[in-house]
Design a protein around this motif. Sequence first.
Motif, PDB file in Angstrom:
ATOM      1  N   ILE A   3     109.118  49.882  46.142  1.00 20.43           N
ATOM      2  CA  ILE A   3     107.711  49.659  45.514  1.00 20.43           C
ATOM      3  C   ILE A   3     107.998  48.837  44.552  1.00 20.43           C
ATOM      4  N   GLU A   4     109.135  49.203  43.059  1.00 19.44           N
ATOM      5  CA  GLU A   4     109.252  48.266  41.854  1.00 19.44           C
ATOM      6  C   GLU A   4     109.838  46.996  42.499  1.00 19.44           C
ATOM      7  N   GLY A   5     110.768  46.953  43.323  1.00 17.95           N
ATOM      8  CA  GLY A   5     110.787  45.591  44.345  1.00 17.95           C
ATOM      9  C   GLY A   5     109.995  44.677  44.024  1.00 17.95           C
ATOM     10  N   GLN A   6     108.265  45.012  45.245  1.00 17.76           N
ATOM     11  CA  GLN A   6     107.160  44.708  45.725  1.00 17.76           C
ATOM     12  C   GLN A   6     106.006  44.309  44.289  1.00 17.76           C
ATOM     13  N   LEU A   7     106.400  45.546  43.131  1.00 16.17           N
ATOM     14  CA  LEU A   7     105.269  45.564  41.838  1.00 16.17           C
ATOM     15  C   LEU A   7     106.113  43.653  41.532  1.00 16.17           C
ATOM     16  N   ARG A   8     107.687  43.986  40.802  1.00 17.73           N
ATOM     17  CA  ARG A   8     108.220  43.397  40.305  1.00 17.73           C
ATOM     18  C   ARG A   8     107.649  41.512  40.684  1.00 17.73           C
ATOM     19  N   THR A   9     107.863  41.417  42.005  1.00 19.80           N
ATOM     20  CA  THR A   9     107.536  40.179  42.710  1.00 19.80           C
ATOM     21  C   THR A   9     106.464  39.700  42.377  1.00 19.80           C
ATOM     22  N   TYR A  10     105.207  40.521  42.908  1.00 19.76           N
ATOM     23  CA  TYR A  10     103.529  40.406  42.369  1.00 19.76           C
ATOM     24  C   TYR A  10     103.390  39.504  41.412  1.00 19.76           C
ATOM     25  N   LEU A  11     104.272  40.554  40.212  1.00 23.15           N
ATOM     26  CA  LEU A  11     104.222  40.254  38.677  1.00 23.15           C
ATOM     27  C   LEU A  11     104.913  39.164  37.977  1.00 23.15           C
ATOM     28  N   VAL A  12     106.324  38.736  38.780  1.00 21.19           N
ATOM     29  CA  VAL A  12     106.693  37.248  38.755  1.00 21.19           C
ATOM     30  C   VAL A  12     106.164  36.369  39.693  1.00 21.19           C
ATOM     31  N   ASP A  13     105.023  36.272  40.645  1.00 18.57           N
ATOM     32  CA  ASP A  13     104.628  34.725  41.668  1.00 18.57           C
ATOM     33  C   ASP A  13     103.765  34.926  41.854  1.00 18.57           C
ATOM     34  N   LEU A  67     107.138  48.290  34.170  1.00 20.30           N
ATOM     35  CA  LEU A  67     107.264  48.566  35.336  1.00 20.30           C
ATOM     36  C   LEU A  67     107.671  49.910  35.617  1.00 20.30           C
ATOM     37  N   SER A  68     108.580  50.793  35.547  1.00 18.75           N
ATOM     38  CA  SER A  68     109.068  52.036  35.389  1.00 18.75           C
ATOM     39  C   SER A  68     107.296  52.981  35.711  1.00 18.75           C
ATOM     40  N   SER A  69     106.327  52.575  34.572  1.00 21.98           N
ATOM     41  CA  SER A  69     105.274  53.935  34.453  1.00 21.98           C
ATOM     42  C   SER A  69     104.265  53.287  35.564  1.00 21.98           C
ATOM     43  N   ILE A  70     104.160  52.661  35.921  1.00 19.45           N
ATOM     44  CA  ILE A  70     103.555  51.268  37.128  1.00 19.45           C
ATOM     45  C   ILE A  70     103.682  52.703  38.834  1.00 19.45           C
ATOM     46  N   VAL A  71     105.441  52.450  38.868  1.00 25.05           N
ATOM     47  CA  VAL A  71     105.960  52.541  39.734  1.00 25.05           C
ATOM     48  C   VAL A  71     105.368  54.300  40.426  1.00 25.05           C
ATOM     49  N   LYS A  72     106.222  54.560  38.375  1.00 22.03           N
ATOM     50  CA  LYS A  72     105.212  56.132  38.725  1.00 22.03           C
ATOM     51  C   LYS A  72     104.116  56.589  38.976  1.00 22.03           C
TER      52      LYS A  72
END
Length: 82
Positions: A3-13, A67-72
């Motif tokens: 989940i964290e990786g997918q969100l990080r990729t979305y935020l950057v890309d 990012l941590s709060s979004i993952v939670k």
Amino acid sequence: MDIEGQLRTYLVDELQAPADAVGTDAPLISTHVIDSLGMLSIVTFIESEFGVEIVDDEIVPDNFETLSSIVKLVESKMAQST
């Protein structure tokens, strides 16, 4: 990808957030990495990618500050749907 990786990729890309500004506990709202439109964009992504619904009263800065709060938030919504 988790989940964290997918969100990080979305935020950057998709939101063009600087990669070095998207650390697990780095502030996203207070440092203007994301704004209110960015929050809504993330909500749309979460709902389509993870199959959960984010209700209006969950769209608050506390849930999107890091990012941590979004993952939670995503994990709690996924746990509720099972």
